[in-house]
Design a protein around this motif. Structure first.
Motif, mmCIF file in Angstrom:
data_model
loop_
_atom_site.group_PDB
_atom_site.id
_atom_site.type_symbol
_atom_site.label_atom_id
_atom_site.label_comp_id
_atom_site.label_asym_id
_atom_site.label_seq_id
_atom_site.Cartn_x
_atom_site.Cartn_y
_atom_site.Cartn_z
ATOM 1 N N ILE A 732 0.758 -1.024 0.091
ATOM 2 C CA ILE A 732 0.277 0.034 -0.399
ATOM 3 C C ILE A 732 0.436 1.354 -0.082
ATOM 4 C CG2 ILE A 732 -1.196 1.040 1.824
ATOM 5 C CD1 ILE A 732 -2.906 -1.723 2.193
ATOM 6 N N LEU A 733 1.878 1.428 0.975
ATOM 7 C CA LEU A 733 2.472 2.834 0.769
ATOM 8 C C LEU A 733 4.139 2.985 -0.263
ATOM 9 C CD1 LEU A 733 2.580 2.724 4.503
ATOM 10 C CD2 LEU A 733 1.230 4.436 3.272
ATOM 11 N N LEU A 734 4.322 1.495 -0.144
ATOM 12 C CA LEU A 734 5.465 1.514 -1.146
ATOM 13 C C LEU A 734 4.723 1.635 -2.732
ATOM 14 C CD1 LEU A 734 8.393 -0.135 0.751
ATOM 15 C CD2 LEU A 734 7.786 2.255 0.792
ATOM 16 N N MET A 735 4.438 0.193 -2.590
ATOM 17 C CA MET A 735 3.639 0.932 -4.144
ATOM 18 C C MET A 735 2.262 1.851 -4.938
ATOM 19 S SD MET A 735 3.603 -3.825 -4.617
ATOM 20 C CE MET A 735 3.589 -3.432 -6.521
ATOM 21 N N MET A 736 0.947 1.453 -3.703
ATOM 22 C CA MET A 736 0.282 2.551 -4.623
ATOM 23 C C MET A 736 0.525 3.567 -4.220
ATOM 24 S SD MET A 736 -2.962 -0.367 -2.955
ATOM 25 C CE MET A 736 -4.067 0.865 -3.982
ATOM 26 N N GLU A 737 0.828 4.015 -3.049
ATOM 27 C CA GLU A 737 1.339 4.792 -3.305
ATOM 28 C C GLU A 737 2.433 6.192 -4.076
ATOM 29 O OE1 GLU A 737 0.290 8.107 -0.055
ATOM 30 O OE2 GLU A 737 -1.469 6.530 -0.527
ATOM 31 N N THR A 738 3.159 5.346 -4.068
ATOM 32 C CA THR A 738 4.681 5.443 -5.203
ATOM 33 C C THR A 738 4.577 5.479 -6.101
ATOM 34 O OG1 THR A 738 6.169 4.070 -4.133
ATOM 35 C CG2 THR A 738 7.026 4.916 -5.956
ATOM 36 N N LEU A 739 2.611 5.099 -6.752
ATOM 37 C CA LEU A 739 2.271 5.376 -8.124
ATOM 38 C C LEU A 739 1.408 6.277 -8.269
ATOM 39 C CD1 LEU A 739 2.282 3.929 -10.940
ATOM 40 C CD2 LEU A 739 -0.178 2.598 -10.126
ATOM 41 N N SER A 740 0.415 5.912 -6.925
ATOM 42 C CA SER A 740 -0.034 8.067 -6.950
ATOM 43 C C SER A 740 0.766 9.307 -6.712
ATOM 44 C CB SER A 740 -0.987 7.840 -5.754
ATOM 45 O OG SER A 740 -1.368 8.583 -5.391
ATOM 46 N N ALA A 741 1.984 9.409 -6.238
ATOM 47 C CA ALA A 741 2.672 10.047 -5.958
ATOM 48 C C ALA A 741 3.460 10.006 -7.462
ATOM 49 C CB ALA A 741 3.485 9.604 -4.905
ATOM 50 N N PHE A 742 3.856 9.530 -7.486
ATOM 51 C CA PHE A 742 4.100 9.411 -9.442
ATOM 52 C C PHE A 742 3.094 10.339 -10.178
ATOM 53 C CE2 PHE A 742 5.379 7.676 -13.613
ATOM 54 C CZ PHE A 742 6.740 8.141 -13.273
ATOM 55 N N LEU A 743 1.796 9.956 -10.486
ATOM 56 C CA LEU A 743 0.899 10.670 -11.221
ATOM 57 C C LEU A 743 0.940 11.776 -11.235
ATOM 58 C CD1 LEU A 743 -1.373 7.259 -11.404
ATOM 59 C CD2 LEU A 743 0.347 7.499 -13.258
ATOM 60 N N HIS A 744 0.740 11.920 -9.703
ATOM 61 C CA HIS A 744 0.402 13.602 -9.147
ATOM 62 C C HIS A 744 1.487 14.362 -9.842
ATOM 63 C CE1 HIS A 744 -3.674 13.227 -7.890
ATOM 64 N NE2 HIS A 744 -3.218 11.816 -7.152
ATOM 65 N N ALA A 745 2.314 13.960 -9.583
ATOM 66 C CA ALA A 745 3.422 14.969 -10.040
ATOM 67 C C ALA A 745 3.859 14.806 -11.318
ATOM 68 C CB ALA A 745 5.151 14.212 -9.540
ATOM 69 N N LEU A 746 3.490 13.928 -12.365
ATOM 70 C CA LEU A 746 3.199 13.931 -13.725
ATOM 71 C C LEU A 746 2.580 14.749 -14.011
ATOM 72 C CD1 LEU A 746 5.348 11.968 -15.637
ATOM 73 C CD2 LEU A 746 3.123 10.686 -16.177
ATOM 74 N N ARG A 747 1.281 14.802 -13.392
ATOM 75 C CA ARG A 747 0.002 15.776 -14.335
ATOM 76 C C ARG A 747 0.533 17.190 -13.749
ATOM 77 N NH1 ARG A 747 -5.149 17.173 -13.209
ATOM 78 N NH2 ARG A 747 -4.929 19.887 -13.574
ATOM 79 N N LEU A 748 1.128 17.107 -12.295
ATOM 80 C CA LEU A 748 1.769 18.663 -12.430
ATOM 81 C C LEU A 748 2.870 19.326 -13.450
ATOM 82 C CD1 LEU A 748 1.788 18.723 -8.260
ATOM 83 C CD2 LEU A 748 0.147 19.728 -9.317
ATOM 84 N N HIS A 749 3.650 18.583 -14.278
ATOM 85 C CA HIS A 749 4.091 18.900 -14.748
ATOM 86 C C HIS A 749 4.183 18.892 -16.119
ATOM 87 C CE1 HIS A 749 7.750 18.337 -11.840
ATOM 88 N NE2 HIS A 749 8.166 18.241 -12.669
ATOM 89 N N TRP A 750 2.990 18.226 -16.869
ATOM 90 C CA TRP A 750 2.488 18.591 -17.781
ATOM 91 C C TRP A 750 1.574 19.335 -17.793
ATOM 92 C CZ3 TRP A 750 0.767 12.146 -19.346
ATOM 93 C CH2 TRP A 750 2.068 11.773 -19.497
ATOM 94 N N VAL A 751 0.414 19.419 -17.212
ATOM 95 C CA VAL A 751 -0.181 20.397 -17.031
ATOM 96 C C VAL A 751 0.174 22.422 -16.413
ATOM 97 C CG1 VAL A 751 -2.659 20.879 -16.376
ATOM 98 C CG2 VAL A 751 -2.207 18.734 -17.187
ATOM 99 N N GLU A 752 0.357 21.997 -15.235
ATOM 100 C CA GLU A 752 0.317 23.037 -14.591
ATOM 101 C C GLU A 752 1.711 23.763 -14.853
ATOM 102 O OE1 GLU A 752 -3.211 21.225 -12.927
ATOM 103 O OE2 GLU A 752 -0.641 20.830 -12.604
ATOM 104 N N TYR A 753 2.918 23.327 -15.101
ATOM 105 C CA TYR A 753 4.061 23.801 -15.697
ATOM 106 C C TYR A 753 4.778 23.696 -16.403
ATOM 107 C CZ TYR A 753 9.212 23.273 -15.758
ATOM 108 O OH TYR A 753 10.685 23.658 -16.511
ATOM 109 N N GLN A 754 4.117 22.805 -17.431
ATOM 110 C CA GLN A 754 4.825 22.695 -19.510
ATOM 111 C C GLN A 754 3.526 23.390 -20.151
ATOM 112 O OE1 GLN A 754 7.088 18.503 -19.226
ATOM 113 N NE2 GLN A 754 5.271 18.744 -20.807
ATOM 114 N N ASN A 755 2.458 24.030 -19.533
ATOM 115 C CA ASN A 755 1.782 24.296 -20.556
ATOM 116 C C ASN A 755 2.057 26.450 -20.733
ATOM 117 O OD1 ASN A 755 0.318 25.635 -17.424
ATOM 118 N ND2 ASN A 755 -1.587 25.028 -18.545
ATOM 119 N N LYS A 756 2.638 26.631 -19.438
ATOM 120 C CA LYS A 756 3.437 27.704 -19.450
ATOM 121 C C LYS A 756 4.822 28.311 -20.740
ATOM 122 C CE LYS A 756 1.033 28.429 -15.853
ATOM 123 N NZ LYS A 756 0.282 27.391 -15.253
#
Length: 778
Positions: A732-756
């Motif tokens: 849960i903490l090392l697999m699911m939470e890692t994947l969740s944090a990875f996807l949210h970091a990916l979204r922040l870079h693709w949408v919030e950062y790179q669209n500028k």
């Protein structure tokens, strides 16, 4: 090779191109080689990974050899299938003889002696001949007259036996006797080549009409019927004959399999080399089909892209090819101008390639556009760590990354599964994510949710020795603040959750505003590189003013509040900055001159919106009008080449300017930025939310599983609690939470950062290379 060839024959279908026959031949040879590979795999043989040394073979010779091998193998397979079919029939016949004889003996033992004698006389007068092949004889039911009983014997798949019996019962209206017994051996199914269980049956009936129905039902269910005489002597004689033929067929099949395996082994020694050779030849002819003949039809003309640093290398390779081939015509290498945008090429290594793939998954950078991967190498793992901060979990991720890196050379040579290949490709991303997680975990002071006094003693103490009032009343500060990270005494106190929520929420806003400012700053460098002063004046400047007038100011208030320890309500300050900008701030005032500064920033934010929207479309319209109506004059060409310029060349390239389309596009872009400044800042609050969720999950598993189990003085309960805690931590903490944090970091870079700043509408530089040819292209 370092050339990306362009398709010069796009107007022709694949069947109209020059080297289509060579491509067809290579495709046919690839099919034959795949057929050999499948046959080798089906036979359970291993093809040689390292092919044996043999003299070089020409493609024409290989084509002839492959045709001979295929014909030979197809003929052997055909003979083997026929022999196997005969073997299965004889084996089924033998089982039917063995099982059905028991049913016939038991039925005859209850028959009337006169009827048994009559049956034997009738059967002895039959024209049954031993000289005829058993499998070519007609199916003979039991020897009886019209008034007596007859029978049909055969064999059927065990899975169909119950439905088969039910259908017989309905068709004969119950006027039949069905006996069955399981076969002793499994028989190979000729269609699926799998071993199936079968059942031997004997059906007793009366009348020709019933016989016809039973035979049709047997045919419909795929049951094989075999004649079984009632005479025990003849049964034994036929059984001996069948067993003899089975032994002969078995020897023949074994000899055929040995011969076939020998032929496949000889092909397998050279299979890898032949497949690689054919794959390369096909790739060469596919590339040649992209080239075009010149007007004399004597040489090929090709166009392509190459990096500037590779020009010398390409010229040397062409000269070497001319010399090796003893060509009378030299190869001409000429650099030309192009209208099309060039492909994008970034040099990467083992460390940066994974980060570049993360960016390219959103979109490949436009030619000479700023590459976000340079900054993503640091910002991506850091934002992941902000959501995943726990130095205990970070150490677990670090161990996994170090194992992948330590076995890098071994794993890179193996064929991995899809998940393992993705994990191995991102090993350096995992390494940085784990290191930043350890760093953020030290700041949060969490080791599997447990705080430690790593950097000295706490600045707080309890009011009594039992520390019972820590959660209700609070702690007492008695010394300087904790030197690094969160004070471990906050855990379990009354202010723990409000303090951590406030800290992580404000920190998320600061990080989000900083990264969005970085994105806008990169748009300035893009515009400066492309010498676009319009984008600098009417896009970069108003955007940086609008964002920092609102959320840059909010970030400033957060820092001032942290430094001064003020109790000002920042929600109240930001809301009434829009609703009542002239009202007195009262106790929410953080510094002198805050109210007039807010009015100025609000006016700047309001001015920045039309600044982004209106000037750029009108200026572009004015420039276009001047360019194509004689206001701006260019150099007049005098050479003959200028007179022969092609109609679609860059010199005469004229784009239609649509003002309404440009204005609507600018309006959408402006509205998107204004609304995105609010929504993107709010989106960065996911850093706070996921960090809080990760911390609370860790606390629940630690307190409600591990500590609860440790409270029992029982070894089994403690062992179960430890196992549940380890399972929850790992999955849960090392697999699911890692994947969740990875996807949210990916979204922040693709949408919030790179669209500028990032267009991402380019295409990747993929040069012709034999190394990039995979088996999938066969």
């Amino acid at each position: 090779m370092v050339i990306l060839f362009l398709q010069l024959n796009a107007d022709k279908s694949p069947f109209q191109r020059t080297f289509v026959n060579q491509v067809k031949r290579c495709a046919e040879m690839s099919r034959k080689l795949r057929f050999f590979r499948d046959q080798i795999s089906k036979a359970g043989l291993l093809s040689s990974v390292h092919p044996v040394l043999q003299p070089d073979i020409e493609l024409e010779e290989l084509e002839i050899q492959l045709a001979e091998h295929e014909h030979e193998l197809i003929e052997m397979n055909s003979n083997s299938d026929r022999l196997q079919h005969s073997y299965n029939e004889l084996l089924e016949f033998k089982m039917v003889l063995q099982k059905a004889s028991g049913f016939l003996v038991s039925s005859n033992s209850h028959a009337v002696p006169e009827e048994r004698e009559l049956d034997e006389n009738v059967y002895s007068n039959d024209d049954y001949s031993d000289s005829v092949s058993l499998l070519e004889q007609d199916i003979r039911p039991g020897p009886s007259d019209q008034s007596g009983l007859s029978f049909v014997s055969g064999i059927i798949c065990k899975s169909k036996a119950l439905r088969f019996e039910r259908m017989l019962f309905r068709a004969t209206r119950g006027n039949m006797l069905f006996n069955q017994a399981s076969a002793d051996e499994q028989i190979m199914d000729p269609l699926s080549t799998e071993m199936v269980e079968k059942t031997v049956f004997v059906v007793f009936f009366s009348g020709l009409q019933a016989k016809t129905k039973i035979l049709k039902i047997c045919e419909a269910f795929g049951a094989n019927c075999y004649p079984v005489p009632e005479d025990i002597t003849k049964q034994r004689q036929i059984t001996r004959e069948v067993s003899s033929r089975l032994a002969e067929l078995e020897e023949t099949l074994d000899a055929g399999i040995r011969h076939r395996n020998k032929a496949l082994t000889s092909v397998g020694f050279h299979l890898a080399k032949w497949m690689n050779m054919v794959r390369r030849e096909k790739a060469v002819y596919d590339t040649l089909n992209m080239l075009n003949f010149d007007v004399t039809k004597k040489c090929l003309v090709g166009e392509g892209w190459c990096p500037i640093f590779a020009k010398t290398k390409i010229q040397e390779a062409l000269q070497r090819a001319t010399f090796d081939s003893n060509s009378q015509v030299g190869i001409i290498f000429h650099v030309t101008d192009a209208i099309e945008s060039p492909p994008t090429f970034f040099r990467t290594n083992r460390f940066t390639s994974a980060f570049q793939e993360i960016v390219d998954a959103y979109g490949v950078a436009r030619y000479q556009e700023a590459n976000p991967a340079v900054y993503t190498c640091i910002t991506f793992p850091f934002l992941f760590a902000v959501m995943f901060g726990d130095w205990g979990h970070g150490i677990c991720l670090l161990l996994g990354a170090l194992i992948l890196i330590a076995r890098e050379s071994k794993l890179s040579a193996q064929k991995l599964g899809s998940f393992m290949e993705m994990l191995f490709g991102g090993r350096y991303v995992l390494l940085l994510m784990s290191l930043f997680s350890i760093y953020c975990g030290l700041i949060y002071n969490e080791f599997f949710s447990v705080p430690f006094h790593i950097f000295g003693g706490s600045a707080y103490k309890c009011r009594d020795t039992a520390c019972s009032e820590a959660y209700t009343i609070g702690l007492i500060k008695y010394r300087d603040p904790y030197p690094f990270g969160v004070d471990p005494s906050w855990r379990g106190s009354r202010s723990e959750l409000p303090f951590l929520n406030s800290l992580k929420m404000k920190m998320s806003i600061l990080l989000g505003v900083a990264q969005m400012n970085l994105g806008i700053l990169l748009s300035y460098f893009n515009a400066r590189f492309f010498s676009s002063s319009i984008d600098i004046r009417y896009q970069f400047v108003p955007q940086i003013i609008f964002l920092n007038s609102l959320f840059g100011y909010l970030s400033l208030l957060i820092v001032i509040k942290w430094c001064t320890g003020s109790q000002a309500d920042l929600y109240h300050v930001m809301i009434y900055m829009f609703l009542s900008p002239t009202d007195d701030l009262g106790e929410n005032e953080l510094f002198w001159g805050q109210r007039p500064l807010q009015i100025i920033l609000l006016l700047l934010a309001l001015i920045a919106v039309p600044w982004m929207l209106f000037p750029k479309p009108f200026i572009l319209k004015k420039l276009h009008t001047e360019r194509f109506q004689g206001r701006a004059y260019g150099m007049l060409g005098t050479s003959e080449m200028d007179l022969d310029v092609e109609p679609d060349s860059a010199r005469q390239h004229h784009e239609e300017f649509n003002f309404s389309e440009v204005f609507v596009h600018q309006m959408i872009h402006s509205i998107e930025f204004v609304l995105g400044a609010v929504s993107n800042t709010a989106s960065y609050l996911r850093l706070w939310a996921l960090s809080l969720a990760h911390s609370e999950l860790s606390t629940v598993f630690y307190e409600k599983v591990l500590l609860l189990a440790w409270g029992y003085d029982n070894f089994v309960i403690r062992l179960i609690g430890l196992a549940v805690f380890a399972f929850a931590t790992a999955f849960i903490l090392l697999m699911m939470e890692t994947l969740s944090a990875f996807l949210h970091a990916l979204r922040l870079h693709w949408v919030e950062y790179q669209n500028k700043f990032y267009y991402g509408d380019g295409y990747k530089f993929k040069p012709f290379s034999f190394a990039s040819i995979t088996e999938d292209e066969d």
